[in-house]
Design a protein around this motif. Structure first.
Motif, PDB file in Angstrom:
ATOM      1  N   SER A  72     -18.174 -43.648 -98.905  1.00 23.40           N
ATOM      2  CA  SER A  72     -19.380 -43.074 -98.750  1.00 23.40           C
ATOM      3  C   SER A  72     -19.444 -41.393 -98.416  1.00 23.40           C
ATOM      4  CB  SER A  72     -20.188 -43.895 -97.830  1.00 23.40           C
ATOM      5  OG  SER A  72     -21.487 -43.383 -97.493  1.00 23.40           O
ATOM      6  N   VAL A  73     -18.663 -41.068 -97.371  1.00 26.12           N
ATOM      7  CA  VAL A  73     -18.357 -39.857 -96.867  1.00 26.12           C
ATOM      8  C   VAL A  73     -18.002 -38.940 -98.067  1.00 26.12           C
ATOM      9  CG1 VAL A  73     -17.172 -38.217 -95.434  1.00 26.12           C
ATOM     10  CG2 VAL A  73     -18.452 -40.328 -94.480  1.00 26.12           C
ATOM     11  N   TYR A  74     -16.713 -39.237 -98.746  1.00 24.06           N
ATOM     12  CA  TYR A  74     -16.113 -38.599 -99.805  1.00 24.06           C
ATOM     13  C   TYR A  74     -17.218 -38.299-100.946  1.00 24.06           C
ATOM     14  CZ  TYR A  74     -13.049 -37.515-103.671  1.00 24.06           C
ATOM     15  OH  TYR A  74     -12.406 -36.883-104.396  1.00 24.06           O
ATOM     16  N   LEU A  75     -17.990 -39.391-101.383  1.00 20.32           N
ATOM     17  CA  LEU A  75     -18.789 -39.390-102.412  1.00 20.32           C
ATOM     18  C   LEU A  75     -20.295 -38.636-102.200  1.00 20.32           C
ATOM     19  CD1 LEU A  75     -18.518 -42.916-104.329  1.00 20.32           C
ATOM     20  CD2 LEU A  75     -17.469 -40.601-104.905  1.00 20.32           C
ATOM     21  N   GLU A  76     -20.779 -38.954-100.907  1.00 26.03           N
ATOM     22  CA  GLU A  76     -22.170 -38.565-100.932  1.00 26.03           C
ATOM     23  C   GLU A  76     -22.205 -37.236 -99.619  1.00 26.03           C
ATOM     24  OE1 GLU A  76     -23.801 -41.855 -99.072  1.00 26.03           O
ATOM     25  OE2 GLU A  76     -23.779 -42.979-101.138  1.00 26.03           O
ATOM     26  N   GLN A  77     -21.076 -36.846 -98.893  1.00 23.93           N
ATOM     27  CA  GLN A  77     -21.498 -35.771 -98.049  1.00 23.93           C
ATOM     28  C   GLN A  77     -20.084 -34.563 -98.249  1.00 23.93           C
ATOM     29  OE1 GLN A  77     -22.202 -37.043 -94.074  1.00 23.93           O
ATOM     30  NE2 GLN A  77     -22.685 -39.170 -94.823  1.00 23.93           N
ATOM     31  N   ALA A  78     -19.025 -35.164 -98.825  1.00 22.91           N
ATOM     32  CA  ALA A  78     -17.877 -34.023 -98.870  1.00 22.91           C
ATOM     33  C   ALA A  78     -17.669 -33.738-100.343  1.00 22.91           C
ATOM     34  CB  ALA A  78     -16.649 -34.413 -97.986  1.00 22.91           C
ATOM     35  N   SER A  79     -17.067 -32.724-100.670  1.00 26.89           N
ATOM     36  CA  SER A  79     -16.510 -32.554-102.083  1.00 26.89           C
ATOM     37  C   SER A  79     -15.030 -32.361-102.024  1.00 26.89           C
ATOM     38  CB  SER A  79     -17.107 -30.904-102.345  1.00 26.89           C
ATOM     39  OG  SER A  79     -16.923 -29.990-101.450  1.00 26.89           O
ATOM     40  N   SER A  80     -14.332 -32.714-100.969  1.00 27.79           N
ATOM     41  CA  SER A  80     -12.755 -32.522-101.115  1.00 27.79           C
ATOM     42  C   SER A  80     -12.169 -33.713-100.250  1.00 27.79           C
ATOM     43  CB  SER A  80     -12.409 -31.265-100.880  1.00 27.79           C
ATOM     44  OG  SER A  80     -12.629 -31.040 -99.403  1.00 27.79           O
ATOM     45  N   LEU A  81     -11.069 -33.886-100.479  1.00 32.86           N
ATOM     46  CA  LEU A  81     -10.233 -34.846 -99.377  1.00 32.86           C
ATOM     47  C   LEU A  81     -10.076 -34.111 -98.153  1.00 32.86           C
ATOM     48  CD1 LEU A  81      -7.111 -35.706-101.499  1.00 32.86           C
ATOM     49  CD2 LEU A  81      -8.935 -37.065-100.884  1.00 32.86           C
ATOM     50  N   GLU A  82     -10.153 -32.655 -98.062  1.00 33.48           N
ATOM     51  CA  GLU A  82     -10.176 -32.173 -96.584  1.00 33.48           C
ATOM     52  C   GLU A  82     -11.479 -32.184 -95.874  1.00 33.48           C
ATOM     53  OE1 GLU A  82      -8.784 -30.876 -99.610  1.00 33.48           O
ATOM     54  OE2 GLU A  82      -6.759 -30.891 -99.067  1.00 33.48           O
ATOM     55  N   GLY A  83     -12.449 -31.921 -96.699  1.00 30.59           N
ATOM     56  CA  GLY A  83     -13.757 -31.959 -96.108  1.00 30.59           C
ATOM     57  C   GLY A  83     -13.997 -33.529 -95.703  1.00 30.59           C
ATOM     58  N   ALA A  84     -13.865 -34.595 -96.430  1.00 30.27           N
ATOM     59  CA  ALA A  84     -13.950 -35.718 -95.983  1.00 30.27           C
ATOM     60  C   ALA A  84     -13.246 -35.988 -94.796  1.00 30.27           C
ATOM     61  CB  ALA A  84     -13.611 -36.852 -96.984  1.00 30.27           C
ATOM     62  N   ALA A  85     -11.853 -35.388 -94.632  1.00 28.86           N
ATOM     63  CA  ALA A  85     -10.968 -35.921 -93.296  1.00 28.86           C
ATOM     64  C   ALA A  85     -11.553 -35.233 -92.220  1.00 28.86           C
ATOM     65  CB  ALA A  85      -9.458 -35.083 -93.750  1.00 28.86           C
ATOM     66  N   ARG A  86     -11.968 -33.985 -92.404  1.00 28.15           N
ATOM     67  CA  ARG A  86     -12.851 -33.313 -91.326  1.00 28.15           C
ATOM     68  C   ARG A  86     -13.845 -34.318 -90.686  1.00 28.15           C
ATOM     69  NH1 ARG A  86     -11.846 -28.887 -94.341  1.00 28.15           N
ATOM     70  NH2 ARG A  86     -13.921 -28.528 -95.003  1.00 28.15           N
ATOM     71  N   MET A  87     -14.761 -34.585 -91.456  1.00 28.96           N
ATOM     72  CA  MET A  87     -15.846 -35.452 -91.061  1.00 28.96           C
ATOM     73  C   MET A  87     -15.449 -36.664 -90.544  1.00 28.96           C
ATOM     74  SD  MET A  87     -18.586 -34.478 -94.303  1.00 28.96           S
ATOM     75  CE  MET A  87     -19.809 -35.361 -93.274  1.00 28.96           C
ATOM     76  N   LEU A  88     -14.570 -37.311 -90.849  1.00 29.55           N
ATOM     77  CA  LEU A  88     -14.147 -38.540 -90.463  1.00 29.55           C
ATOM     78  C   LEU A  88     -13.121 -38.555 -89.330  1.00 29.55           C
ATOM     79  CD1 LEU A  88     -13.554 -40.238 -93.970  1.00 29.55           C
ATOM     80  CD2 LEU A  88     -15.299 -40.961 -92.298  1.00 29.55           C
ATOM     81  N   PHE A  89     -12.478 -37.407 -88.907  1.00 30.50           N
ATOM     82  CA  PHE A  89     -11.590 -37.016 -87.811  1.00 30.50           C
ATOM     83  C   PHE A  89     -10.285 -37.665 -88.289  1.00 30.50           C
ATOM     84  CE2 PHE A  89     -16.136 -36.619 -86.096  1.00 30.50           C
ATOM     85  CZ  PHE A  89     -15.803 -35.348 -85.692  1.00 30.50           C
ATOM     86  N   VAL A  90      -9.874 -37.634 -89.706  1.00 28.84           N
ATOM     87  CA  VAL A  90      -8.604 -38.411 -89.902  1.00 28.84           C
ATOM     88  C   VAL A  90      -7.947 -37.328 -90.650  1.00 28.84           C
ATOM     89  CG1 VAL A  90      -9.647 -40.634 -89.824  1.00 28.84           C
ATOM     90  CG2 VAL A  90      -9.702 -39.161 -91.947  1.00 28.84           C
ATOM     91  N   HIS A  91      -6.618 -37.676 -90.951  1.00 30.23           N
ATOM     92  CA  HIS A  91      -5.884 -36.646 -91.827  1.00 30.23           C
ATOM     93  C   HIS A  91      -6.228 -36.882 -93.118  1.00 30.23           C
ATOM     94  CE1 HIS A  91      -1.907 -34.870 -93.462  1.00 30.23           C
ATOM     95  NE2 HIS A  91      -1.724 -34.509 -92.174  1.00 30.23           N
TER      96      HIS A  91
END
Length: 401
Positions: free
Chosen positions: A338-357
């Protein structure tokens, strides 16, 4: 005054045939000639010996009728319709299905050969050449009559088969396929292949029979079984014999008119073909929403467009095949997707929002692909996954309300 002369009536000229002696001898020997013809068939034609007694008796009557017709033709060769298909009228119509055209030709040839071998015995002295020539002409005419009989039978069978095929195709498309449709399909030569799919597209202008025949030629080349028909402006093909619907559609696409061609999913048999037909019909309706759709295209590749067009089976399929498996695999996959598709445009952006590597996000997205078969990194697949997430949440909301 002299009495007027009265004309005397002319004496009636007796109707004497030019070859009366030969005609009488031909009439007398017709029964024995027919018996000889039947004996020759029994001796030289294996298929005749293998036939049921009833069919053999009908063939015997046809041989007798043929010899009797030759006798009548020899008497009056100039009479209209002296030779016609009436020779075969003594046998039931079903006989044209019991014996093939090749077998009928063999039967006629055998009968003619028996008559030809008896010319010297039957003809009066001096009439041998006349009778032989007459038999040659008669053989030619009876050959044309034979072809006409089988042509008429083929036309009647073709028209009947076309109606049966149309009934089967319409039943599958309308969701009314039952055991009766299966029986009608079996009468058309459908031998219940294990894999069946339905292909839909626009029918070309012109003679629908030519279109149907083109589909059959393509199916023979691809070693497929087909039931096909033109219903309105749509060309419908029920194909069996392959577990790859896209390959089936590609092999049959030639006769379709310009425009989308959609292949429904593989189903196990003809009774289940309604499901494939309905998916293909929904895909054909929704295909305009995907401007870059390939041709042909799978109905399952059009799931998001079908769902947005109101197809309940597509909505259910997206939820059951994508959302529910992700839900069962753990909340981390749903949240990451959900974060990757709807809020972030990259792996790095999704990782920052999820607080994971980022590698964690990469691993979870690979797990999404393993679970659903759709890759979040592909634009088209990402669109399908996003629609599935929305429909799944709506379904959960309905359950909670």
């Amino acid at each position: 005054m002299p009495e007027p002369e009265t004309s005397k009536p002319e004496a009636a000229v007796p109707d004497v045939h030019a070859h009366d002696a030969t005609l009488k001898r031909l009439e007398k020997s017709s029964g024995s000639l027919a018996a000889q013809a039947i004996a020759r068939m029994d001796e030289t034609l294996p298929w005749y010996r293998a036939m049921p007694p009833e069919n053999r008796s009908w063939i015997g009557l046809v041989a007798q009728a043929g010899i009797a017709a030759f006798t009548e033709w020899f008497r009056r060769p100039d009479a209209p319709q002296a030779i016609s298909t009436d020779v075969f009228g003594t046998a039931p119509r079903e006989l044209t299905r019991a014996i093939t055209l090749r077998q009928t030709v063999e039967m006629v040839r055998t009968t003619i050969e028996v008559m030809e071998s008896a010319i010297d015995e039957v003809a009066a002295p001096g009439d041998e050449s006349v009778l032989r020539e007459a038999l040659l002409v008669y053989a030619r005419e009876i050959a044309f009559a034979t072809a006409q009989v089988y042509a008429q039978a083929a036309e009647a069978r073709g028209a009947w088969d076309a109606r049966l095929e149309s009934l089967v195709v319409n039943a599958v498309l309308s969701g009314e396929a039952d055991e009766g449709a299966v029986s009608r399909a079996a009468a058309l030569g459908w031998n219940s292949p294990e894999h069946v799919c339905v292909v839909l597209g626009t029918a070309p202008d012109g003679d629908s029979e030519l279109t149907v025949e083109a589909i059959r030629r393509a199916a023979r080349h691809a070693k497929l079984q087909v039931l096909t028909g033109v219903l309105g402006d749509r060309l419908v093909v029920i194909a069996g014999g392959s577990d790859n619907p896209l390959a089936v559609a590609k092999s049959l696409i030639g006769p379709f008119a310009a425009g989308p061609v959609v292949a429904g999913p593989i189903v196990p048999d003809l009774l289940a073909a309604t499901r494939s037909a309905q998916a293909a019909a929904a895909g054909l309706k929704a295909c305009s929403a995907w401007q870059d759709a390939p041709r042909p295209v799978l109905a399952d590749d059009l799931l998001p467009e079908r769902a947005m067009a109101g197809d309940p089976s597509a909505r259910e399929q997206l939820v059951e095949e994508i959302y529910r498996p992700l839900e069962e695999a753990g909340s981390a996959l749903l949240e990451t997707l959900s974060v990757y598709l709807e809020q972030a445009s990259s792996l790095e952006g999704a990782a920052r929002m999820l607080f994971v590597h980022p590698n964690t996000v990469r691993y979870r997205l690979r797990r999404v692909t393993d679970v659903t078969g759709w890759s979040p990194s592909d634009v088209r697949s990402a669109f399908t996954l996003r629609i599935a997430l929305i429909l799944g949440r709506l379904a959960d909301g309905d359950l909670q309300s």
